[in-house]
Design an enzyme around this catalytic site. Structure first.
Site: not given
Length: 566
Positions: A85, A126-128, A198, A447, A473
């Site tokens: 992302d 991570c995000d997705k 992150c 985002e 985000s």
């Protein structure tokens, strides 16, 4: 050897006279005759060389495979896609991030069903990627365990912890003169010191914590750092444990129950995690055939104090949470609010898992009667601007902004808003409106880290609000309201707003309204036409199928009938 009623699915490709051709192909992969009596385990790895959260996963997969062999199974490693992302942020690439979640889930289904695996170990970060893996687990209902890849260490700059969000916000600081170009260059070289997701409680790490709280990863997995030996040990133990789950006939939906989802939401509220978890938990629950809606998030948030003040709203990093005892310690603190009898991938109940858990640092994990905030991280706002709901990370909002009224500054798309913010066109008190960024309108529900970071970097986060039908985000802070539903593309009231319209926000009362008469709204609606866009490829298909944000952004073609039920 196996629990009552357990039949190895993999026998469909390895047992019987008619499977001699199949066995020939498996021999080509190094499988020996004695392996045909063992469970076949898919090790689904999202390793790649461009996403920092994934660059170390090849080693974790080796540890998982060693564990599978030690447990008496046969591992087969395969991959999925993964989008960063951070790298996709601020340009058309972000249109592909949320839609990739469904591709990931589909690809895992294709791998596992075509080859008839007995169980799966998922290795996402991570995000997705994490929710995509869990959606597949719920859909197929195989014995499954996730090993989330772990957070990176924070960077160090002038003696302070820094991370990716520090760099994003420093870009806005350039415009105000609070950050020099030399400082920005120095920051970009130290903010992300190596492998891992992150370092704050952004979406990737929130989803890892939610995965552990859901019972789908071993205790301590979420906060164990990417390159720590602890992570490799957990990977090995996961490999052994998946064979045990197969033998006991314990599948994903034995663990991902309605009670487990409520546990995960409560932990998320106590962490003050990313608003993206609302989208993802709704989507995972949909695959599991469990009816969740926005109201349950708000209901549990009102009952759950915010105990962990994590970045971006607070000072603590994931390494601080890990040293304080991690998710087991937090859940131990919350045990009176949790369903302790739910089953986890350890093969034990949550209560059994937490017997030895304890909080080491009570500043990082606060007492229930001494929280950072009395309510949890997410609030769901409704009103004429969002009759189907909108979400905000209320624990990242300055208390002086919990109630706000101001004139709208309306932008059709993120790029126009960023230009206006960095160009000094936004004034204190303004309410920035960014529309046509929803699941269909974006497309892909981008985002808004660019505009939110610019607002913070220019010192406006305590005086300016932002609302959007897009999303944020996990690194966002300030009065930022996303997921406005219905979205502009589908004719939501956000599509009819004009500069100067007075927008009223009241987080304690969960209200989001624009001060317009019904006559004026109707007059504007008669003039409105949805924008036209030329799309091709995956996004063209996605737009036709995507649901609204309040439904999790799922694809409407997906039913709740599970593959494993056929």
């Amino acid at each position: 050897m196996y629990g009552r009623g357990v039949i190895l699915r993999s026998d469909a490709i390895k047992k019987g006279l008619e499977r001699a051709p199949h066995r020939a192909l498996l021999h080509a992969c190094g499988i020996e005759d004695e392996d045909f009596d063992k469970p076949f385990v898919a090790v689904i790895n999202s390793y790649n060389e461009i996403v920092p959260g994934h660059i170390h996963l090849r080693k974790l997969a080796e540890d998982v495979k060693r564990g599978v062999r030690a447990g008496g199974g046969v591992p087969f490693e395969m991959d999925t896609i993964a989008i960063c992302d951070g790298l996709a942020m601020g340009h058309e690439g972000m249109c592909y991030s949320l839609p990739s979640r469904e591709v990931i889930a589909d690809s895992i289904e294709l791998w596992a069903m075509a080859h008839q695996f007995d169980g799966m170990v998922l290795i996402p970060t991570c995000d997705k990627i994490v929710p995509g893996h869990l959606m597949a687990a719920a859909r197929m209902n195989l014995p499954t365990i996730a090993v989330t890849g772990g957070p990176m260490k924070p960077g160090k700059y002038k003696g302070k912890n820094v991370d990716l969000i520090t760099v994003f916000e420093a870009v806005g600081g350039i415009k105000t003169g609070s950050v020099s170009e030399e400082e920005l260059t120095s920051l970009e070289h130290v903010a992300c010191p190596g492998a891992g997701s992150c370092a704050g409680m952004f979406t990737a790490n929130t989803m890892a914590c939610v995965t552990e709280a859901l019972g789908m990863s071993l205790s301590g997995c979420a906060t164990a750092h990417a390159l720590d030996e602890k992570k490799r040990e957990l990977a090995f133990e996961t490999g052994k444990q998946i064979v045990s789950l197969i033998k006991q006939n314990i599948s994903a939906l034995d663990i991902m129950t309605e009670a487990a989802f409520k546990n995960a939401i409560i932990v998320d509220m106590a962490l003050g995690g990313s608003t993206n978890t609302v989208l993802h938990l709704l989507a995972i629950a949909h695959e599991a055939g469990i009816a969740l809606d926005l109201d349950i998030f708000d209901e549990l948030s009102r009952k759950t104090p915010h105990l962990c003040n994590m970045r971006p709203g607070g000072p603590h990093m994931l390494e601080d949470l890990d040293k304080a005892g991690g998710i087991p310690a937090l859940m131990k603190r919350l045990e009176e609010k949790l369903h302790m009898d739910v089953l986890t991938v350890s093969g034990k109940t949550l209560g059994e898992n937490l017997r030895g858990a304890m909080v080491v640092n009570e500043e990082v994990i606060r007492l229930l009667d001494n929280p950072n905030h009395p309510e949890g991280g997410v609030a769901v706002l409704r009103g004429n601007l969002a009759p189907d709901g909108s979400v905000i990370k209320q624990t990242a909002v300055d208390e002086n902004m919990l109630i706000h009224k101001g004139p709208a500054r309306v932008f059709d798309g993120e790029e126009h808003a960023v230009k206006a913010i960095l160009g000094g066109e936004i004034k204190e008190g303004d309410v920035i409106v960014i529309r046509y960024e929803g699941p269909k309108g974006g497309p892909g529900m981008r985002e808004m880290l660019g505009p939110t970071s610019a607002i913070a970097g220019m010192g406006l986060s305590n005086s300016v609000a932002l609302i959007t039908d897009g999303r944020f985000s996990g690194g966002t802070r300030g009065l930022c309201i996303g997921h406005v539903s219905p979205e502009a593309f589908e004719g939501g009231l956000i599509a009819l707003l004009r500069d100067g319209d007075m927008i009223s926000i009241n987080i304690p009362e969960r209200a989001l309204n624009v001060e317009l008469s019904e006559e004026e709204i109707e007059a504007r609606r008669k003039e409105w036409k949805p924008p036209r866009r030329e799309l091709k490829g995956y996004l063209a298909r996605y737009v036709k199928l995507a649901s609204s944000a309040d439904k999790g952004g799922i694809l409407n073609s997906m039913g709740i009938t599970r593959v494993a039920d056929f």
